[in-house]
Design an enzyme around this catalytic site. Structure first.
Site, mmCIF file in Angstrom:
data_model
loop_
_atom_site.group_PDB
_atom_site.id
_atom_site.type_symbol
_atom_site.label_atom_id
_atom_site.label_comp_id
_atom_site.label_asym_id
_atom_site.label_seq_id
_atom_site.Cartn_x
_atom_site.Cartn_y
_atom_site.Cartn_z
ATOM 1 N N CYS A 55 -23.847 -2.165 12.353
ATOM 2 C CA CYS A 55 -23.308 -2.250 10.999
ATOM 3 C C CYS A 55 -23.464 -3.651 10.408
ATOM 4 C CB CYS A 55 -21.837 -1.842 11.021
ATOM 5 S SG CYS A 55 -21.025 -2.066 9.421
ATOM 6 N N GLU A 111 -12.220 -5.332 5.430
ATOM 7 C CA GLU A 111 -13.089 -5.826 4.359
ATOM 8 C C GLU A 111 -13.789 -7.099 4.846
ATOM 9 O OE1 GLU A 111 -13.851 -4.004 1.932
ATOM 10 O OE2 GLU A 111 -12.165 -2.602 2.003
ATOM 11 N N SER A 112 -15.080 -6.985 5.044
ATOM 12 C CA SER A 112 -15.829 -8.033 5.753
ATOM 13 C C SER A 112 -15.754 -9.419 5.099
ATOM 14 C CB SER A 112 -17.290 -7.611 5.945
ATOM 15 O OG SER A 112 -17.915 -7.375 4.697
ATOM 16 N N LYS A 160 -13.706 8.079 16.439
ATOM 17 C CA LYS A 160 -12.894 6.868 16.279
ATOM 18 C C LYS A 160 -11.700 6.885 17.222
ATOM 19 C CE LYS A 160 -13.872 7.272 11.346
ATOM 20 N NZ LYS A 160 -15.070 6.516 11.158
ATOM 21 N N VAL A 198 -15.200 0.161 10.187
ATOM 22 C CA VAL A 198 -15.459 -1.117 10.842
ATOM 23 C C VAL A 198 -16.180 -2.010 9.834
ATOM 24 C CG1 VAL A 198 -15.510 -0.207 13.188
ATOM 25 C CG2 VAL A 198 -17.627 -0.203 11.867
#
Length: 270
Positions: free
Chosen positions: A39, A91-92, A66, A79
């Site tokens: 990802c 939230e990256s 999950k 993720v």
């Protein structure tokens, strides 16, 4: 979603240099990164953790099976999710900024001290998420030749706009130091080879053939080479062959991820 889900047949774990990084972070730790090796949003946070040498535990999540531990933290089950002090964060981009603030003694600092440059970083970070990534996926998920050149042109236009704002000498966006803005775009920049594989080419001109844009593309090549050579980027990448089946589903417009569905519906990054 079970094993019969169309996207479920993916390689179960990181490979290559990323596998060694996972192994080095398999021990129990209060800070936990719920992750998917493939990802790009995860890779942002992963790079930040590696850059700042923060101790963390890497937990691989199959997005179609999950674990309860993840769902208890983040009911959407997405993720990256970070478990900090037994509390969830996600939230990256938020996570990268959080790591900067929560671990102030860990260097390098990913955000500049100067308020103006910091604000500018946030402007171009937003540009990556709101313009570059959606156009990357519109180009990748486009079907057939009709209109493909238009999608390619749109994507390259955003890329040029971004790189024109970079520090003249570089090699990174803000200059000599690798920073948040480089981290935010790195996972997509290092996956641009998929367009050669699935869409007949990315369309960036060869060295010396960029015409009026030659200077811009030369600066882009310098920036990309520096990003691709960054230790934290290399050590959070798996072997190319395992990305191919994942991106083939996008290229065939059959992927069922939230991002794929948002792109199909004409929405931005979910």
């Amino acid at each position: 979603m079970g094993k019969d889900h169309p996207d479920a047949d993916l390689h179960p774990e990181a490979t290559g240099l990323a596998a060694q990084t996972v192994k080095a972070h398999s021990a129990e730790s209060p800070l936990k990164l719920y992750s998917g090796w493939f990802c790009p949003f995860v890779q942002r946070v992963w790079i930040a953790l590696e850059e700042k040498k923060i101790q963390y535990q890497y937990i691989e999540v199959n997005p179609y099976h999950k674990p309860k531990s993840l769902l208890d933290l983040n009911p959407r089950g997405l993720v990256p999710t970070l478990q900090y002090d037994n509390k969830p964060l996600y939230e990256s981009t938020v996570l990268c900024e959080f790591l900067e603030e929560a671990y102030p003694h860990h260097t390098p600092h990913l955000l500049p001290d100067d308020p103006y440059t910091r604000a500018r970083t946030r402007i171009w970070t937003d540009f990556v998420t709101s313009r570059i990534i959606p156009s990357f996926h519109r180009f990748l998920q486009h079907q057939g030749q009709d209109g493909l050149a238009e999608k390619q042109k749109e994507f390259l236009g955003y890329l040029k706009e971004f790189i024109k704002e970079a520090d003249k000498d570089g090699p990174f966006f803000l200059g000599k130091e690798f920073s948040l803005i480089d981290i935010i775009i790195a996972p997509w920049a290092t996956r641009l080879w998929i367009f050669d594989h699935f869409k007949g080419g990315l369309g960036i001109p060869e060295k010396g053939q960029g015409g009026e844009d030659e200077e811009t593309w030369e600066r882009y090549r310098k920036w990309l080479a520096a990003v691709e050579d960054r230790k934290s980027v290399k050590e959070t990448m798996s072997d190319k062959e395992h990305y191919l089946p994942i991106y083939k589903r996008y290229a065939d417009d059959k992927a069922q991820s939230e991002l794929a569905k948002a792109t199909r519906a004409g929405r931005g990054v979910p």
